[in-house]
Design a protein around this motif. Structure first.
Motif, PDB file in Angstrom:
ATOM      1  N   PRO A 120      16.116  61.763  52.488  1.00 26.54           N
ATOM      2  CA  PRO A 120      15.043  60.755  52.460  1.00 26.54           C
ATOM      3  C   PRO A 120      15.535  59.373  52.034  1.00 26.54           C
ATOM      4  O   PRO A 120      14.936  58.367  52.417  1.00 26.54           O
ATOM      5  CB  PRO A 120      14.045  61.332  51.452  1.00 26.54           C
ATOM      6  N   LEU A 121      16.600  59.319  51.237  1.00 22.29           N
ATOM      7  CA  LEU A 121      17.121  58.007  50.850  1.00 22.29           C
ATOM      8  C   LEU A 121      17.726  57.275  52.041  1.00 22.29           C
ATOM      9  O   LEU A 121      17.853  56.050  52.011  1.00 22.29           O
ATOM     10  CB  LEU A 121      18.166  58.151  49.742  1.00 22.29           C
ATOM     11  N   ILE A 122      18.111  58.033  53.082  1.00 21.11           N
ATOM     12  CA  ILE A 122      18.585  57.416  54.317  1.00 21.11           C
ATOM     13  C   ILE A 122      17.427  57.203  55.277  1.00 21.11           C
ATOM     14  O   ILE A 122      17.259  56.130  55.853  1.00 21.11           O
ATOM     15  CB  ILE A 122      19.671  58.291  54.978  1.00 21.11           C
ATOM     16  N   ARG A 123      16.609  58.227  55.424  1.00 15.45           N
ATOM     17  CA  ARG A 123      15.493  58.140  56.365  1.00 15.45           C
ATOM     18  C   ARG A 123      14.546  56.997  56.000  1.00 15.45           C
ATOM     19  O   ARG A 123      14.035  56.286  56.869  1.00 15.45           O
ATOM     20  CB  ARG A 123      14.742  59.480  56.379  1.00 15.45           C
ATOM     21  N   ASN A 124      14.318  56.802  54.705  1.00 18.74           N
ATOM     22  CA  ASN A 124      13.379  55.771  54.249  1.00 18.74           C
ATOM     23  C   ASN A 124      14.085  54.542  53.682  1.00 18.74           C
ATOM     24  O   ASN A 124      13.457  53.717  53.017  1.00 18.74           O
ATOM     25  CB  ASN A 124      12.453  56.356  53.178  1.00 18.74           C
ATOM     26  N   PRO A 156      15.295  51.662  54.965  1.00 21.27           N
ATOM     27  CA  PRO A 156      14.794  50.305  55.256  1.00 21.27           C
ATOM     28  C   PRO A 156      13.568  49.934  54.426  1.00 21.27           C
ATOM     29  O   PRO A 156      13.476  48.827  53.893  1.00 21.27           O
ATOM     30  CB  PRO A 156      14.479  50.361  56.755  1.00 21.27           C
ATOM     31  N   GLY A 157      12.609  50.877  54.314  1.00 19.37           N
ATOM     32  CA  GLY A 157      11.406  50.587  53.539  1.00 19.37           C
ATOM     33  C   GLY A 157      11.688  50.440  52.057  1.00 19.37           C
ATOM     34  O   GLY A 157      11.109  49.578  51.380  1.00 19.37           O
ATOM     35  N   ALA A 159       7.759  56.138  45.196  1.00 19.33           N
ATOM     36  CA  ALA A 159       8.235  57.409  44.643  1.00 19.33           C
ATOM     37  C   ALA A 159       8.206  58.518  45.685  1.00 19.33           C
ATOM     38  O   ALA A 159       9.088  59.387  45.714  1.00 19.33           O
ATOM     39  CB  ALA A 159       7.395  57.795  43.426  1.00 19.33           C
ATOM     40  N   GLU A 160       7.199  58.494  46.562  1.00 17.39           N
ATOM     41  CA  GLU A 160       7.090  59.537  47.585  1.00 17.39           C
ATOM     42  C   GLU A 160       8.168  59.416  48.654  1.00 17.39           C
ATOM     43  O   GLU A 160       8.386  60.351  49.423  1.00 17.39           O
ATOM     44  CB  GLU A 160       5.709  59.462  48.245  1.00 17.39           C
ATOM     45  N   MET A 161       8.851  58.271  48.704  1.00 16.92           N
ATOM     46  CA  MET A 161       9.845  58.049  49.753  1.00 16.92           C
ATOM     47  C   MET A 161      11.228  58.559  49.383  1.00 16.92           C
ATOM     48  O   MET A 161      12.147  58.513  50.199  1.00 16.92           O
ATOM     49  CB  MET A 161       9.932  56.548  50.079  1.00 16.92           C
ATOM     50  N   VAL A 162      11.412  59.047  48.150  1.00 17.01           N
ATOM     51  CA  VAL A 162      12.750  59.484  47.732  1.00 17.01           C
ATOM     52  C   VAL A 162      12.862  60.998  47.640  1.00 17.01           C
ATOM     53  O   VAL A 162      13.878  61.515  47.188  1.00 17.01           O
ATOM     54  CB  VAL A 162      13.147  58.845  46.383  1.00 17.01           C
ATOM     55  N   VAL A 163      11.818  61.728  48.046  1.00 10.46           N
ATOM     56  CA  VAL A 163      11.882  63.198  48.014  1.00 10.46           C
ATOM     57  C   VAL A 163      11.540  63.752  49.386  1.00 10.46           C
ATOM     58  O   VAL A 163      10.988  63.063  50.230  1.00 10.46           O
ATOM     59  CB  VAL A 163      10.902  63.766  46.964  1.00 10.46           C
TER      60      VAL A 163
END
Length: 626
Positions: free
Chosen positions: A543-547, A549-550, A622-626
């Motif tokens: 998720p740290l890669i997938r998200n 840019p945001g 916070a929801e973007m890192v899991v």
């Protein structure tokens, strides 16, 4: 700024009551006084009535002299008076350029600045004050995070001394005045500092004539095809111009150490800052070779307050002449290099806010393209660190297809776009051109040495080399004299560069030992030199890669970043040194990128702490890192 009246203001500063009264009684003339421009930088120590003893540095406004200005713009305990002509149509652009210049030279502090509008006698007082106040508010709003610009509005006739405006300016200077420190000029390329006891001699008598466009009779050498012509100055001309200033050998040493020139034979000297010709189109023509491959990077200013200093590109060209095995071709806005079967090009954008780096191989040699591309990137990164350390930059990847089609403009992709495309199938669509490219056709990273690929980050990470030197010496990787060569470098960055250069030349065993030492003393740097480090951005399920840019877009609050760092530090997941590396990044986006990269390398526990900190300060992230 040119013809703004800086030198006139300097004279008016020094007048006491009686000289000012005598000046006012002189018979006025209707004719304008001839403009006598400042040659380079005029330096002097003066007593200003009401202010006290100060050192005044009068920087020439003419563009040709600005090449050397960045050497002196980072002095601490200074007040910068930016003087502009209220009558100039370009006053807003001129003031903005000087403020960006001051910012670019001062990465770790907010310099004090006073804006002063001149030629008050040429405009109605009310409209002039309104115009000056409007410009002041524009600049304060844009540079509020970078410079301490005084709130006071000044509109004055610099020829007049006994005026309320001059009194207000002197009172403000007296209030802001701080103890002035002795100024020592050092050369980044020299292992020993050069101490100049008479700054005005260096700035006015040496740099001024050197950069003046009509000082030398520039020769055009035509020993090769016309597109390869280059201009040079002979040793005899240098001796003629400076015969009453200093010994010619001393002058040449100074000019060389300040990276203003280069010589291949000791008799003819190329000064990149004196180049006037723009790059002709025929030097970078399309090729019909079916195997040809193109790659490129773009280093551009991060926001509107950033700029490359005037000395940036001439110094890049000097470094190219010194470091490239084959002589590069140089123009005012470009440079071309050739090494084996690879050609390289560095081209400034028309506005001077981006450096485009292109490499190509007609034989399809992707590995050699990668090596040259990284060499050119390293030179640009090193020079930016030397002469524009306060300039925030953003690195992008150039479109290989657009390069191959030789379009007039350079088209690029952001790193986050590349990472997202790599995770979603490996194809990317250019947002403005509309065509599709393979991510693998844009990058040659798999062929790059990690010491080269991550060099800019390693230079920043390796701030303390002593424990590394001791261990490398003990295991026989470094010779007896090599640690001293590294220690002799002036700055931590230069020490790190020399260490990386030495290790890089010693082969695979040296790299393994170097990595082992880093794992012991600097795990963050160790991750950068391991072969797997470059592949971190390719895990689709992370998720740290997938998200990414945001996260980078929204994680720009200094409070949020500091809260996260405090959480990670208190729980033992990062070190003080790693916090320093993150804080040292130039822009909020760069800080966010470095933070995410470090957390990714630390594992699941560090990610959990990151999430807890985000829930405290920015819950939606916070929801973007899991």
């Amino acid at each position: 700024m040119e013809k703004a009246g800086k030198s006139t203001l300097k004279i008016s500063f020094q007048r006491g009551t009686v000289p000012a009264l005598l000046q006012g009684l002189r018979k006025s003339s209707s004719a304008e006084e001839p403009h006598d421009p400042t040659p380079g930088v005029d330096v002097g120590t003066f007593h200003i009535p009401g202010v006290g003893e100060v050192s005044l540095w009068d920087f020439a406004g003419q563009a040709e002299y600005a090449v050397t200005h960045s050497m002196f713009m980072d002095a601490e305990n200074t007040i910068s008076i930016v003087l502009y002509n209220i009558m100039d149509d370009t006053q807003e652009q001129d003031v903005h350029r000087w403020l960006s210049f001051i910012k670019s030279s001062n990465p770790n502090r907010q310099p004090d600045v006073i804006l002063v509008a001149s030629h008050a006698d040429k405009v109605p007082p009310t409209s002039g004050q309104r115009q000056a106040a409007h410009l002041l508010q524009l600049m304060k709003a844009e540079f509020q995070d970078h410079l301490r610009i005084s709130d006071e509005v000044f509109l004055m006739n610099c020829k007049e001394t006994r005026t309320p405006e001059m009194d207000r300016l002197k009172k403000l200077l007296a209030k802001m005045k701080k103890a002035m420190l002795e100024i020592i000029f050092t050369c980044p390329s020299s292992s020993d500092p050069i101490i100049v006891l008479k700054p005005n001699w260096l700035c006015t008598d040496v740099f001024g004539p050197t950069m003046a466009p009509k000082t030398f009779s520039i020769h055009l050498r035509r020993s090769r095809p016309k597109s390869d012509d280059y201009m040079y100055v002979t040793r005899e001309e240098i001796q003629r111009v400076f015969q009453d200033v200093a010994d010619v050998d001393l002058l040449i040493t100074l000019l060389h150490e300040f990276q203003l020139c280069h010589s291949y034979d000791g008799q003819t000297f190329i000064f990149p800052g004196l180049l006037t010709q723009t790059m002709p189109g025929q030097v970078w023509q399309p090729t019909q070779e079916p195997k040809v491959v193109y790659f490129g990077k773009q280093v551009q200013c991060a926001d509107s307050t950033d700029m490359f200093s005037s000395g940036f590109f001439p110094r890049v060209q000097t470094r190219l002449m010194r470091e490239q095995e084959n002589r590069p071709l140089l123009w005012r806005d470009g440079a071309k290099c050739v090494d084996r079967n690879v050609e390289g090009l560095i081209k400034l954008s028309p506005d001077g806010r981006a450096a485009n780096i292109c490499v190509r191989s007609a034989q399809g040699d992707k590995a050699q393209c990668g090596k040259m591309l990284q060499q050119l990137e390293n030179i640009i990164a090193d020079v930016l660190d030397e002469c524009s350390p306060g300039t925030g930059t953003e690195e992008k990847v150039l479109s290989a297809r657009a390069l191959k089609e030789h379009r007039e403009e350079f088209y690029s992709y952001g790193k986050e776009e590349i990472s997202k495309a790599a995770a979603e199938g490996g194809t990317i669509v250019h947002p403005s051109l509309g065509f599709t490219e393979q991510v693998s056709d844009l990058l040659c990273r798999e062929h790059e040495d990690p010491l080269t690929r991550n060099r800019p980050e390693l230079v920043q990470a390796l701030r303390h080399v002593e424990p590394i030197l001791d261990r490398l010496l003990a295991c026989g990787i470094l010779g007896d004299d090599e640690p001293d060569r590294i220690r002799a470098k002036e700055t931590p960055q230069d020490k790190a560069r020399e260490l990386l250069d030495i290790v890089g030349r010693k082969g695979e065993r040296a790299r393994r030992e170097f990595t082992a030492v880093l794992e012991e003393v600097n795990p963050h740097a160790a991750a950068m030199v391991q072969d797997g480090a470059g592949a971190l951005l390719c895990e689709e399920d992370d998720p740290l890669i997938r998200n990414r840019p945001g996260l980078i877009r929204d994680l720009t609050s200094s409070y949020a970043v500091e809260t996260i760092l405090n959480h990670l530090l208190s729980r033992g997941h990062i070190s003080e040194e790693e916090c320093g590396i993150i804080r040292a990044k130039r822009t909020p986006h760069d800080k966010a990128r470095e933070l995410l990269d470090i957390v990714r390398r630390k594992g699941a526990a560090a990610r959990q702490v990151l999430r807890e900190a985000l829930e405290e300060v920015t819950p939606h992230l916070a929801e973007m890192v899991v």
